[in-house]
Design an enzyme around this catalytic site. Sequence first.
Site, PDB file in Angstrom:
ATOM      1  N   TYR A   1     -37.968  26.266  12.988  1.00  0.00           N
ATOM      2  CA  TYR A   1     -38.572  27.388  12.269  1.00  0.00           C
ATOM      3  C   TYR A   1     -40.060  27.170  12.008  1.00  0.00           C
ATOM      4  O   TYR A   1     -40.818  28.127  11.916  1.00  0.00           O
ATOM      5  CB  TYR A   1     -37.874  27.582  10.912  1.00  0.00           C
ATOM      6  CG  TYR A   1     -36.645  28.442  10.945  1.00  0.00           C
ATOM      7  CD1 TYR A   1     -35.538  28.090  11.703  1.00  0.00           C
ATOM      8  CD2 TYR A   1     -36.590  29.617  10.188  1.00  0.00           C
ATOM      9  CE1 TYR A   1     -34.402  28.877  11.712  1.00  0.00           C
ATOM     10  CE2 TYR A   1     -35.462  30.404  10.196  1.00  0.00           C
ATOM     11  CZ  TYR A   1     -34.368  30.043  10.957  1.00  0.00           C
ATOM     12  OH  TYR A   1     -33.252  30.823  10.956  1.00  0.00           O
TER      13      TYR A   1
ATOM     14  N   LYS B   1     -26.664  17.885  17.223  1.00  0.00           N
ATOM     15  CA  LYS B   1     -26.435  18.012  18.662  1.00  0.00           C
ATOM     16  C   LYS B   1     -26.998  16.737  19.277  1.00  0.00           C
ATOM     17  O   LYS B   1     -27.934  16.762  20.087  1.00  0.00           O
ATOM     18  CB  LYS B   1     -27.120  19.297  19.173  1.00  0.00           C
ATOM     19  CG  LYS B   1     -26.858  19.640  20.624  1.00  0.00           C
ATOM     20  CD  LYS B   1     -25.454  20.167  20.899  1.00  0.00           C
ATOM     21  CE  LYS B   1     -25.244  20.371  22.381  1.00  0.00           C
ATOM     22  NZ  LYS B   1     -23.845  20.727  22.732  1.00  0.00           N
TER      23      LYS B   1
ATOM     24  N   ASP C   1     -21.618  22.669  18.308  1.00  0.00           N
ATOM     25  CA  ASP C   1     -20.769  23.604  19.063  1.00  0.00           C
ATOM     26  C   ASP C   1     -19.305  23.437  18.667  1.00  0.00           C
ATOM     27  O   ASP C   1     -18.573  24.418  18.508  1.00  0.00           O
ATOM     28  CB  ASP C   1     -20.985  23.461  20.583  1.00  0.00           C
ATOM     29  CG  ASP C   1     -20.988  22.029  21.080  1.00  0.00           C
ATOM     30  OD1 ASP C   1     -20.978  21.094  20.248  1.00  0.00           O
ATOM     31  OD2 ASP C   1     -20.997  21.828  22.317  1.00  0.00           O
TER      32      ASP C   1
ATOM     33  N   ASP D   1     -28.474  28.167   9.736  1.00  0.00           N
ATOM     34  CA  ASP D   1     -28.618  29.625   9.736  1.00  0.00           C
ATOM     35  C   ASP D   1     -27.445  30.249  10.487  1.00  0.00           C
ATOM     36  O   ASP D   1     -26.787  31.174  10.000  1.00  0.00           O
ATOM     37  CB  ASP D   1     -29.947  30.004  10.399  1.00  0.00           C
ATOM     38  CG  ASP D   1     -30.150  31.506  10.449  1.00  0.00           C
ATOM     39  OD1 ASP D   1     -29.884  32.170   9.427  1.00  0.00           O
ATOM     40  OD2 ASP D   1     -30.568  32.020  11.513  1.00  0.00           O
TER      41      ASP D   1
ATOM     42  N   ASP E   1     -23.743  32.358   8.907  1.00  0.00           N
ATOM     43  CA  ASP E   1     -23.354  33.737   9.250  1.00  0.00           C
ATOM     44  C   ASP E   1     -21.924  33.735   9.791  1.00  0.00           C
ATOM     45  O   ASP E   1     -21.113  34.594   9.449  1.00  0.00           O
ATOM     46  CB  ASP E   1     -24.283  34.331  10.330  1.00  0.00           C
ATOM     47  CG  ASP E   1     -25.403  35.185   9.748  1.00  0.00           C
ATOM     48  OD1 ASP E   1     -25.969  34.784   8.706  1.00  0.00           O
ATOM     49  OD2 ASP E   1     -25.713  36.252  10.324  1.00  0.00           O
TER      50      ASP E   1
HETATM   51  C1  IPM Z   1     -31.536  33.715   6.357  1.00  0.00           C
HETATM   52  C2  IPM Z   1     -32.277  34.695   7.215  1.00  0.00           C
HETATM   53  C3  IPM Z   1     -33.695  34.202   7.449  1.00  0.00           C
HETATM   54  C4  IPM Z   1     -33.594  32.869   8.157  1.00  0.00           C
HETATM   55  C5  IPM Z   1     -34.618  35.169   8.220  1.00  0.00           C
HETATM   56  C6  IPM Z   1     -34.702  36.512   7.554  1.00  0.00           C
HETATM   57  C7  IPM Z   1     -35.981  34.579   8.425  1.00  0.00           C
HETATM   58  O1  IPM Z   1     -31.602  34.917   8.417  1.00  0.00           O
HETATM   59  O2  IPM Z   1     -31.983  33.473   5.208  1.00  0.00           O
HETATM   60  O3  IPM Z   1     -30.513  33.188   6.778  1.00  0.00           O
HETATM   61  O4  IPM Z   1     -33.433  32.820   9.386  1.00  0.00           O
HETATM   62  O5  IPM Z   1     -33.661  31.839   7.479  1.00  0.00           O
HETATM   63 MN    MN Z   2     -29.661  33.948   8.516  1.00  0.00          MN
END
Ligand code: IPM
Ligand code: MN
Length: 360
Positions: A141, A186, A219, A243, A247
């Site tokens: 990042y 990884k 993975d 990240d 999700d």
């Molecule tokens: C999160 C979001 C952010 C990230 C984006 C909006 C930059 O996806 O907080 O998980 O990737 O960290």
């Molecule tokens: Mn995110």
Amino acid sequence: MSRLIALLPGDGVGPEIVAAARVVLAAVADTFGHDFEFREGLIGGGAIDATGQPLPAETTALCQASAGVLLGAVGGPQWSDPSAPVRPEQGLLALRRALGVFANLRPVMTLPALYGASPLKESLLDGVDILFVRELTGGIYFGAKQRDADRASDLCSYTREEIERVLRLAFETARARRGVVTSVDKANVLETSRLWREIATRLGREEFPDVKLEHALVDAVAMQLLQDPRRFDVVVTENMFGDILTDEASVLAGSIGMLPSASLAASGPGLYEPIHGSAPDIAGRGIANPCGTILSAAMLLRHSLGLEAEARAVEQATYEALGRGIGTVDVVGRERGSPTRAVGAAIAAAISEGPARAIA
Ligand code: IPM
Ligand code: MN
């Protein structure tokens, strides 16, 4: 004593969910006799429109002067032109960096009332309780970026110190939980992962022999999260793996709208935000799930204000409301879905009427 809480609603559904969380925090202040001062700041696309900058200096100063920052979400299609000089997300990344919040805690729990909202089998969801610790201010990042017409690169770089501090926090947190750390990397491909694994092994052996450490490849973890999620206690990993995995893990909780996060620094204010994005497709309709933001506010009470009982009251009130079938469409379905504002109000009411009031 007044305690300053910075509110950064941001873009898309951000203003709606932060407003709901503010009502809940106001109920906490009223019920437990605290004096919270709320001040709002600009961040993201709205800040670009108003000032040209995704993180105006005024917002950084407000956050630095606060006890804790509650953020909604940033981004949206109107600011996504690839040739635009600045993007809303840069504001969020710059704020994380400015506050030095290197450790991003993302708890993932399953609630029986929400089993039906997940596409996964109930037998798999029962008793899942994972704490992700995502490194937040390093890695790909923040590495050097290069771009010309036919070539682009993003550097993934980590220092020993950056790796060590987030791992240490993960180990410490595991001690107060079930005592197991899964360090995700990884290492079969990446140098940064090999350094990560080496440091985790040494730290585990020298400082945390009482904590069980396992290494796993990212993975494989992506698969095991959906195959056997109960096996995980604390999962610690670098920025981008964290990240993506969180999700994915939100599917266990029933909706990405449920998941809160706390981003902590070595000292100074923490940053609290739901893990989801600005959801432009439903923005302005009053139907966004405020629970991820409300549970983030609970984490703010716990980690930045030291108000553990208050944090628990917010969490209990949220679970109770959901248990009674009060939730937004994403978690209770279209027929029974309540508006964002009504969910926030129900949680606030449960706090005001809760056991804390009876004791007070
Ligand atoms: C999160 C979001 C952010 C990230 C984006 C909006 C930059 O996806 O907080 O998980 O990737 O960290
Ligand atoms: Mn995110």
